[in-house]
Design a protein around this motif. Sequence first.
Motif, PDB file in Angstrom:
ATOM      1  N   ASP A   1       0.811  -1.220   0.000  1.00 45.08           N
ATOM      2  CA  ASP A   1       0.000   0.000   0.000  1.00 45.08           C
ATOM      3  C   ASP A   1       0.842   1.267   0.000  1.00 45.08           C
ATOM      4  O   ASP A   1       0.477   2.258  -0.633  1.00 45.08           O
ATOM      5  N   ALA A   2       1.963   1.275   0.707  1.00 44.25           N
ATOM      6  CA  ALA A   2       2.809   2.470   0.752  1.00 44.25           C
ATOM      7  C   ALA A   2       3.373   2.799  -0.630  1.00 44.25           C
ATOM      8  O   ALA A   2       3.412   3.967  -1.035  1.00 44.25           O
ATOM      9  N   THR A   3       3.778   1.774  -1.373  1.00 37.62           N
ATOM     10  CA  THR A   3       4.300   1.980  -2.721  1.00 37.62           C
ATOM     11  C   THR A   3       3.199   2.472  -3.649  1.00 37.62           C
ATOM     12  O   THR A   3       3.399   3.421  -4.421  1.00 37.62           O
ATOM     13  N   ALA A   4       2.036   1.850  -3.564  1.00 33.74           N
ATOM     14  CA  ALA A   4       0.905   2.269  -4.397  1.00 33.74           C
ATOM     15  C   ALA A   4       0.494   3.703  -4.063  1.00 33.74           C
ATOM     16  O   ALA A   4       0.204   4.500  -4.964  1.00 33.74           O
ATOM     17  N   ALA A   5       0.476   4.051  -2.790  1.00 37.29           N
ATOM     18  CA  ALA A   5       0.115   5.412  -2.378  1.00 37.29           C
ATOM     19  C   ALA A   5       1.118   6.429  -2.896  1.00 37.29           C
ATOM     20  O   ALA A   5       0.739   7.519  -3.350  1.00 37.29           O
ATOM     21  N   ALA A   6       2.397   6.089  -2.860  1.00 34.98           N
ATOM     22  CA  ALA A   6       3.428   7.000  -3.366  1.00 34.98           C
ATOM     23  C   ALA A   6       3.265   7.227  -4.865  1.00 34.98           C
ATOM     24  O   ALA A   6       3.403   8.352  -5.354  1.00 34.98           O
ATOM     25  N   ALA A   7       2.961   6.165  -5.589  1.00 32.49           N
ATOM     26  CA  ALA A   7       2.747   6.298  -7.034  1.00 32.49           C
ATOM     27  C   ALA A   7       1.502   7.135  -7.318  1.00 32.49           C
ATOM     28  O   ALA A   7       1.503   7.975  -8.229  1.00 32.49           O
ATOM     29  N   PHE A   8       0.447   6.941  -6.540  1.00 29.97           N
ATOM     30  CA  PHE A   8      -0.771   7.733  -6.690  1.00 29.97           C
ATOM     31  C   PHE A   8      -0.474   9.216  -6.462  1.00 29.97           C
ATOM     32  O   PHE A   8      -0.889  10.074  -7.241  1.00 29.97           O
ATOM     33  N   ARG A   9       0.258   9.517  -5.387  1.00 31.60           N
ATOM     34  CA  ARG A   9       0.586  10.919  -5.097  1.00 31.60           C
ATOM     35  C   ARG A   9       1.424  11.530  -6.211  1.00 31.60           C
ATOM     36  O   ARG A   9       1.250  12.691  -6.557  1.00 31.60           O
ATOM     37  N   ARG A  10       2.324  10.748  -6.771  1.00 38.66           N
ATOM     38  CA  ARG A  10       3.139  11.257  -7.882  1.00 38.66           C
ATOM     39  C   ARG A  10       2.277  11.519  -9.112  1.00 38.66           C
ATOM     40  O   ARG A  10       2.460  12.522  -9.805  1.00 38.66           O
ATOM     41  N   LEU A  11       1.334  10.637  -9.397  1.00 44.52           N
ATOM     42  CA  LEU A  11       0.411  10.847 -10.512  1.00 44.52           C
ATOM     43  C   LEU A  11      -0.395  12.121 -10.299  1.00 44.52           C
ATOM     44  O   LEU A  11      -0.533  12.941 -11.216  1.00 44.52           O
ATOM     45  N   VAL A  12      -0.922  12.322  -9.104  1.00 40.73           N
ATOM     46  CA  VAL A  12      -1.714  13.516  -8.803  1.00 40.73           C
ATOM     47  C   VAL A  12      -0.852  14.765  -8.970  1.00 40.73           C
ATOM     48  O   VAL A  12      -1.280  15.747  -9.591  1.00 40.73           O
ATOM     49  N   ALA A  13       0.368  14.749  -8.446  1.00 44.07           N
ATOM     50  CA  ALA A  13       1.252  15.911  -8.588  1.00 44.07           C
ATOM     51  C   ALA A  13       1.550  16.193 -10.056  1.00 44.07           C
ATOM     52  O   ALA A  13       1.579  17.353 -10.483  1.00 44.07           O
ATOM     53  N   HIS A  14       1.745  15.139 -10.823  1.00 41.60           N
ATOM     54  CA  HIS A  14       2.011  15.303 -12.252  1.00 41.60           C
ATOM     55  C   HIS A  14       0.814  15.955 -12.958  1.00 41.60           C
ATOM     56  O   HIS A  14       0.976  16.885 -13.742  1.00 41.60           O
ATOM     57  N   LEU A  15      -0.383  15.473 -12.660  1.00 46.93           N
ATOM     58  CA  LEU A  15      -1.582  16.044 -13.280  1.00 46.93           C
ATOM     59  C   LEU A  15      -1.818  17.482 -12.830  1.00 46.93           C
ATOM     60  O   LEU A  15      -2.312  18.300 -13.608  1.00 46.93           O
ATOM     61  N   GLN A  16      -1.476  17.806 -11.585  1.00 47.94           N
ATOM     62  CA  GLN A  16      -1.610  19.188 -11.125  1.00 47.94           C
ATOM     63  C   GLN A  16      -0.643  20.101 -11.873  1.00 47.94           C
ATOM     64  O   GLN A  16      -0.981  21.235 -12.193  1.00 47.94           O
ATOM     65  N   HIS A  17       0.533  19.604 -12.172  1.00 50.26           N
ATOM     66  CA  HIS A  17       1.520  20.382 -12.920  1.00 50.26           C
ATOM     67  C   HIS A  17       1.136  20.518 -14.390  1.00 50.26           C
ATOM     68  O   HIS A  17       1.311  21.584 -14.981  1.00 50.26           O
ATOM     69  N   ARG A  18       0.586  19.459 -14.970  1.00 49.04           N
ATOM     70  CA  ARG A  18       0.289  19.439 -16.403  1.00 49.04           C
ATOM     71  C   ARG A  18      -1.149  19.865 -16.667  1.00 49.04           C
ATOM     72  O   ARG A  18      -1.981  19.106 -17.151  1.00 49.04           O
ATOM     73  N   THR A  19      -1.431  21.121 -16.358  1.00 48.30           N
ATOM     74  CA  THR A  19      -2.780  21.646 -16.598  1.00 48.30           C
ATOM     75  C   THR A  19      -3.099  21.715 -18.088  1.00 48.30           C
ATOM     76  O   THR A  19      -4.259  21.817 -18.464  1.00 48.30           O
ATOM     77  N   ASP A  20      -2.076  21.631 -18.933  1.00 51.31           N
ATOM     78  CA  ASP A  20      -2.307  21.621 -20.376  1.00 51.31           C
ATOM     79  C   ASP A  20      -2.917  20.305 -20.847  1.00 51.31           C
ATOM     80  O   ASP A  20      -3.510  20.250 -21.923  1.00 51.31           O
ATOM     81  N   ALA A  21      -2.781  19.264 -20.069  1.00 53.75           N
ATOM     82  CA  ALA A  21      -3.398  17.975 -20.408  1.00 53.75           C
ATOM     83  C   ALA A  21      -4.877  18.066 -20.041  1.00 53.75           C
ATOM     84  O   ALA A  21      -5.239  17.965 -18.877  1.00 53.75           O
ATOM     85  N   GLN A  22      -5.695  18.296 -21.038  1.00 55.75           N
ATOM     86  CA  GLN A  22      -7.116  18.506 -20.817  1.00 55.75           C
ATOM     87  C   GLN A  22      -7.814  17.183 -20.477  1.00 55.75           C
ATOM     88  O   GLN A  22      -7.460  16.124 -20.991  1.00 55.75           O
ATOM     89  N   ASN A  23      -8.818  17.265 -19.627  1.00 57.55           N
ATOM     90  CA  ASN A  23      -9.566  16.072 -19.231  1.00 57.55           C
ATOM     91  C   ASN A  23     -10.159  15.353 -20.435  1.00 57.55           C
ATOM     92  O   ASN A  23     -10.159  14.125 -20.493  1.00 57.55           O
ATOM     93  N   VAL A  24     -10.676  16.092 -21.394  1.00 56.46           N
ATOM     94  CA  VAL A  24     -11.289  15.456 -22.564  1.00 56.46           C
ATOM     95  C   VAL A  24     -10.248  14.648 -23.337  1.00 56.46           C
ATOM     96  O   VAL A  24     -10.554  13.590 -23.884  1.00 56.46           O
ATOM     97  N   ASP A  25      -8.994  15.121 -23.353  1.00 60.95           N
ATOM     98  CA  ASP A  25      -7.937  14.365 -24.025  1.00 60.95           C
ATOM     99  C   ASP A  25      -7.563  13.122 -23.221  1.00 60.95           C
ATOM    100  O   ASP A  25      -7.325  12.054 -23.799  1.00 60.95           O
ATOM    101  N   LEU A  26      -7.499  13.253 -21.901  1.00 57.26           N
ATOM    102  CA  LEU A  26      -7.243  12.081 -21.058  1.00 57.26           C
ATOM    103  C   LEU A  26      -8.342  11.033 -21.263  1.00 57.26           C
ATOM    104  O   LEU A  26      -8.060   9.840 -21.385  1.00 57.26           O
ATOM    105  N   MET A  27      -9.592  11.500 -21.296  1.00 53.00           N
ATOM    106  CA  MET A  27     -10.718  10.581 -21.509  1.00 53.00           C
ATOM    107  C   MET A  27     -10.628   9.933 -22.886  1.00 53.00           C
ATOM    108  O   MET A  27     -10.914   8.743 -23.034  1.00 53.00           O
TER     109      MET A  27
END
Length: 96
Positions: free
Chosen positions: A6-32
């Motif tokens: 769980d600690a490893t999975a949580a760290a990866a999740f937090r990194r994904l969230v931080a990445h998405l917060q930084h990459r505001t140019d990646a639009q949700n519609v494109d992710l979808m």
Amino acid sequence: MTDIDDATAAAAFRRLVAHLQHRTDAQNVDLMGLAGFCRNCLGDWLGEASHDALTNAEGREYVYGMPYAEWKAQHQQAATPEQLQRMEESLKRNPS
């Protein structure tokens, strides 16, 4: 994925969230359109996984780093018909 602690999975999740917060140019519609999920989905999944400790809105706020309405006003662009079509086709491939 049950063999990842769980600690490893949580760290990866937090990194994904931080990445998405930084990459505001990646639009949700494109992710979808590409992956069949977006920031909203991730926030909702966080809310659901919390077993009622977080609402979906609170989960989204965590993922966006701010209230969704604020992020939307600052960063969301109008979707093109092509983006919407890709999203619709992609969503058909998601598991029910």
